[in-house]
Enzyme design. Structure first.
Site, PDB file in Angstrom:
ATOM      1  N   ASP A 101       0.708  -1.244  -0.194  1.00 55.20           N
ATOM      2  CA  ASP A 101       0.131  -0.086   0.122  1.00 55.20           C
ATOM      3  C   ASP A 101       0.843   1.268  -0.221  1.00 55.20           C
ATOM      4  O   ASP A 101       1.694   1.240   0.854  1.00 55.20           O
ATOM      5  CB  ASP A 101      -0.738   0.124   1.309  1.00 55.20           C
ATOM      6  CG  ASP A 101      -2.336   0.017   0.844  1.00 55.20           C
ATOM      7  OD1 ASP A 101      -2.724   1.208   0.493  1.00 55.20           O
ATOM      8  OD2 ASP A 101      -2.973  -0.847   1.192  1.00 55.20           O
ATOM      9  N   ASP A 203      -3.081   4.420  -1.898  1.00 57.61           N
ATOM     10  CA  ASP A 203      -4.203   4.879  -1.304  1.00 57.61           C
ATOM     11  C   ASP A 203      -4.863   6.124  -1.607  1.00 57.61           C
ATOM     12  O   ASP A 203      -3.759   7.269  -1.644  1.00 57.61           O
ATOM     13  CB  ASP A 203      -3.710   4.813   0.098  1.00 57.61           C
ATOM     14  CG  ASP A 203      -4.912   4.936   1.121  1.00 57.61           C
ATOM     15  OD1 ASP A 203      -5.811   4.087   1.187  1.00 57.61           O
ATOM     16  OD2 ASP A 203      -4.880   6.105   1.602  1.00 57.61           O
ATOM     17  N   GLU A 263      -6.455   3.759  -5.942  1.00 57.85           N
ATOM     18  CA  GLU A 263      -7.650   3.515  -5.380  1.00 57.85           C
ATOM     19  C   GLU A 263      -8.445   5.033  -5.681  1.00 57.85           C
ATOM     20  O   GLU A 263      -7.714   5.804  -5.375  1.00 57.85           O
ATOM     21  CB  GLU A 263      -7.583   3.609  -3.813  1.00 57.85           C
ATOM     22  CG  GLU A 263      -9.016   3.436  -2.995  1.00 57.85           C
ATOM     23  CD  GLU A 263      -9.088   3.979  -1.981  1.00 57.85           C
ATOM     24  OE1 GLU A 263     -10.133   3.618  -0.969  1.00 57.85           O
ATOM     25  OE2 GLU A 263      -8.146   4.590  -1.216  1.00 57.85           O
ATOM     26  N   HIS A 338     -11.234  -4.184   2.770  1.00 64.18           N
ATOM     27  CA  HIS A 338     -11.178  -3.832   4.183  1.00 64.18           C
ATOM     28  C   HIS A 338     -12.006  -2.430   4.454  1.00 64.18           C
ATOM     29  O   HIS A 338     -12.138  -2.108   5.779  1.00 64.18           O
ATOM     30  CB  HIS A 338      -9.792  -3.682   4.763  1.00 64.18           C
ATOM     31  CG  HIS A 338      -9.204  -2.386   3.611  1.00 64.18           C
ATOM     32  ND1 HIS A 338      -8.810  -2.261   2.552  1.00 64.18           N
ATOM     33  CD2 HIS A 338      -8.815  -1.198   4.322  1.00 64.18           C
ATOM     34  CE1 HIS A 338      -8.266  -1.243   2.170  1.00 64.18           C
ATOM     35  NE2 HIS A 338      -8.506  -0.494   3.490  1.00 64.18           N
ATOM     36  N   ASP A 339     -12.653  -1.810   3.506  1.00 66.48           N
ATOM     37  CA  ASP A 339     -13.135  -0.758   3.662  1.00 66.48           C
ATOM     38  C   ASP A 339     -14.909  -0.809   3.408  1.00 66.48           C
ATOM     39  O   ASP A 339     -15.543   0.001   3.452  1.00 66.48           O
ATOM     40  CB  ASP A 339     -12.794   0.302   2.640  1.00 66.48           C
ATOM     41  CG  ASP A 339     -11.481   1.129   3.028  1.00 66.48           C
ATOM     42  OD1 ASP A 339     -10.928   1.158   4.243  1.00 66.48           O
ATOM     43  OD2 ASP A 339     -10.699   1.513   2.187  1.00 66.48           O
TER      44      ASP A 339
HETATM   45  C1  NOJ Z   1      -8.565   4.360   1.892  1.00 68.75           C
HETATM   46  C2  NOJ Z   1      -8.283   3.250   3.000  1.00 68.75           C
HETATM   47  O1  NOJ Z   1      -8.503   1.963   2.167  1.00 68.75           O
HETATM   48  C3  NOJ Z   1      -8.969   3.491   4.136  1.00 68.75           C
HETATM   49  O2  NOJ Z   1      -8.864   2.221   4.902  1.00 68.75           O
HETATM   50  C4  NOJ Z   1      -8.329   4.579   4.878  1.00 68.75           C
HETATM   51  O3  NOJ Z   1      -9.043   4.764   5.988  1.00 68.75           O
HETATM   52  C5  NOJ Z   1      -8.319   5.768   4.100  1.00 68.75           C
HETATM   53  N1  NOJ Z   1      -7.854   5.429   2.466  1.00 68.75           N
HETATM   54  C6  NOJ Z   1      -7.349   6.829   4.429  1.00 68.75           C
HETATM   55  O4  NOJ Z   1      -6.104   6.331   4.145  1.00 68.75           O
END
Ligand code: NOJ
Length: 568
Positions: A101, A203, A263, A338-339
């Site tokens: 990441d 990210d 992302e 994970h989000d």
């Molecule tokens: C995206 C990440 O996947 C997430 O888990 C994180 O909280 C935010 N970006 C901030 O880095």
């Protein structure tokens, strides 16, 4: 067979490992690198070719590692650099690549740069971050995703100034306008690439460029231009593509085998090719959020729409995103990470009678679309949302800050907890379920977040032994995708767009075609194969349920049945 723009990363299947929850080796209740290393044979058994590892760098852990205090150090919670080297070697010796990441929209407030930056207005690191001197009054409102007041400007008394944080106040945003910052980022990327990693997942990369004239974003403008969601505003930074192009020139083009997945919250399909069109020399693949927006109500935070989502809308969205990359560029596809909550609970049905077939159906969908599939660890077992009922059980700052934010506005907190059972990120962050023992074989003592009690029957050990389990089906389908090149590169065509329960499409590469029929419902559904396919011969090559009633072109699909036919 000639395939235009063949690439290894288009042909692979990505497996996302959330290291905190994967496997604990030292009994502290937190997953770690030695734990992960002990499970590499398992990962290899899945047939996946690329692991995306969530952050493992030094971090005070405000946002589970997305707040980095040293980009070149491994968090002691996870292990050492020697463990990291062993992980990389272990993956490579099994023919699996590794991407890390890259979190460079922000750092931790405990990063040495920020510690310096906040000391004085003339500190050499001051311009590494975005500051607003308080004598100019309050800065124009920016929304923070993780803040009790939803305010992205944090007042810092040491220098009587505010700093910007799109995420928590422990995640100050880096100032990409500053060439020194960009140089530091590029050097750090080279540090990891020189260690032999195979690329990065970037990210929140669509947020890195800010309009530093700091225009006021009025409520009206936010509603009309940005769908009342600051993501759409944040992703329109004026120099975003200039920076990504520079990153490519300075770093990526010197590592031609490395791959990047960006992302991209706030990005519309019309903007996607700007990131990944080969001629633009920026990145390789992206993942969008549009699918993740389906099925939430306009009210509340992550509140499920009482009418659910409609399958025609889902099909339309994934078809349109297929079309974005039909001729140029390349996409990814995912239904959970994970989000997000667990894909089974969100898009399938986690009730006992539907759990297995609907897990398999979702696996089928992801592995037969024209995009690189990304699977989040545990989805190959059909792990489900934990659905915590008590705020005390939650660990994620998104949930905790939102709880306080809504509390301050006298909102209905019971309703919020109900909504979180559907949409909270912690649903997917519970420990990986290795076996039926007390802590699911994840750890020997208190895990950092509760283990889902359903591990008694949803676990790797049980599924290994069961030929009909989601796990074995996953392995079978990964192989099927590899064996049928049309499932990777073939053109996609959808049929019966308006059908409310069935999703039908073909994947065609020259004379080879595969037909996929998915019953996204709890019902037995009679279905006639589209007429224009009738001239073909059908050979069933995969069926996620044993029984299938078929007569000529008339089928009756079982609930959540997924069928794959070779057409001749
Ligand atoms: C995206 C990440 O996947 C997430 O888990 C994180 O909280 C935010 N970006 C901030 O880095």
């Amino acid at each position: 067979m000639h395939i235009k723009d063949k690439e290894w990363w288009k042909e692979t299947v990505i497996y996302q490992v959330y290291p905190r929850s994967f496997k604990d080796s030292n009994g502290d209740g937190i997953g770690d690198l030695p734990g992960l290393i002990s499970k590499l044979d398992y990962i290899q058994s899945l047939g996946v070719g690329l692991v995306w590892l969530n952050p493992i760098y030094a971090s005070p852990n405000d946002d589970n590692g997305y707040d980095i205090s040293n980009y070149e150090a491994i968090s002691p919670t996870f292990g050492t650099i020697a463990d990291f080297n062993a992980l990389l070697a272990g993956l490579h010796s099994r023919g699996i690549k590794l991407i890390m990441d890259l979190v460079v929209n922000h750092t931790s407030d405990e990063h040495a740069w920020f510690i310096e930056s906040r000391k004085s207005r003339d500190n050499p690191y001051r311009d590494y971050y975005h500051w607003w001197p308080a004598e100019k009054g309050k800065p124009p409102h920016r929304y923070s995703f993780f803040d009790k007041k939803g305010d992205a400007w944090q007042y810092d008394p040491a220098t009587d100034s505010y700093y910007l944080h799109y995420f928590s106040n422990k995640q100050p945003d880096l100032n990409w306008e500053n060439p020194k910052v960009r140089k530091e980022v590029y050097q750090m990327m080279k540090f990891w690439l020189d260690k032999g990693i195979d690329g990065f997942r970037l990210d929140a990369i669509s947020y890195i460029s800010k309009d530093t004239t700091w225009p006021v974003v009025s409520k009206k403008e936010l509603a009309e231009k940005y769908k009342n969601d600051f993501s759409y505003f944040y992703s329109k930074g004026p120099k975003l593509h200039e920076y990504l192009h520079e990153m490519n020139r300075e770093v990526l083009q010197h590592y031609p085998n490395a791959v990047t997945i960006s992302e991209t919250p706030g990005i519309e399909k019309e903007e996607a090719l700007q990131f990944v069109h080969v001629d633009r020399q920026e990145l390789h693949m992206l993942y969008h959020f549009k699918g993740m927006e389906l099925g939430y109500s306009k009210e509340g935070f992550k509140r499920p729409d009482p009418n659910g989502y409609s399958l025609p809308a889902f099909k339309k969205l994934y078809t349109e995103w297929n079309d974005v990359f039909a001729k140029e560029g390349w996409g990814t596809i995912y239904l959970g990470n994970h989000d997000q909550p667990r894909m089974l609970s969100r898009w399938g049905n986690d009730a006992p009678e539907f759990r297995v077939p609907s897990s398999k159906l979702l696996i089928t969908f992801l592995l037969t679309m024209r995009a690189t599939p990304i699977f989040y660890n545990g989805d190959e077992l059909g792990m489900a949302n934990i659905k915590f009922e008590d705020i005390q059980d939650y660990r994620d700052i998104e949930t905790l800050y939102m709880y306080h934010f809504l509390q301050a506005q006298n909102e209905d907190l019971e309703q919020f907890i109900k909504d979180q059972q559907f949409g909270a990120r912690d649903n997917s962050r519970t420990p990986f379920q290795w076996d039926a023992t007390a802590c699911a074989g994840f750890t020997t003592c208190d895990p950092w977040i509760k283990v889902n009690t359903d591990h008694a029957f949803i676990n790797k050990e049980a599924q290994d032994a069961d030929g009909n389990s989601p796990l074995n089906y996953f392995r079978h389908l990964v192989q099927l995708r590899k064996d049928h090149l049309e499932l990777i590169y073939g053109d996609y065509k959808m049929y019966d767009a308006e059908h409310k329960q069935i999703y039908t499409y073909t994947r065609t590469l020259e004379k080879t075609a595969t037909l996929i029929i998915l019953n996204f419902s709890n019902d037995l559904v009679p279905y006639t194969i589209p007429k224009e396919l009738h001239k073909k011969q059908f050979q069933l090559i995969s069926n996620n349920e044993t029984s299938l009633q078929q007569e000529e072109h008339e089928l009756t699909l079982l609930p959540w049945q997924a069928l794959i036919f070779k057409l001749k």
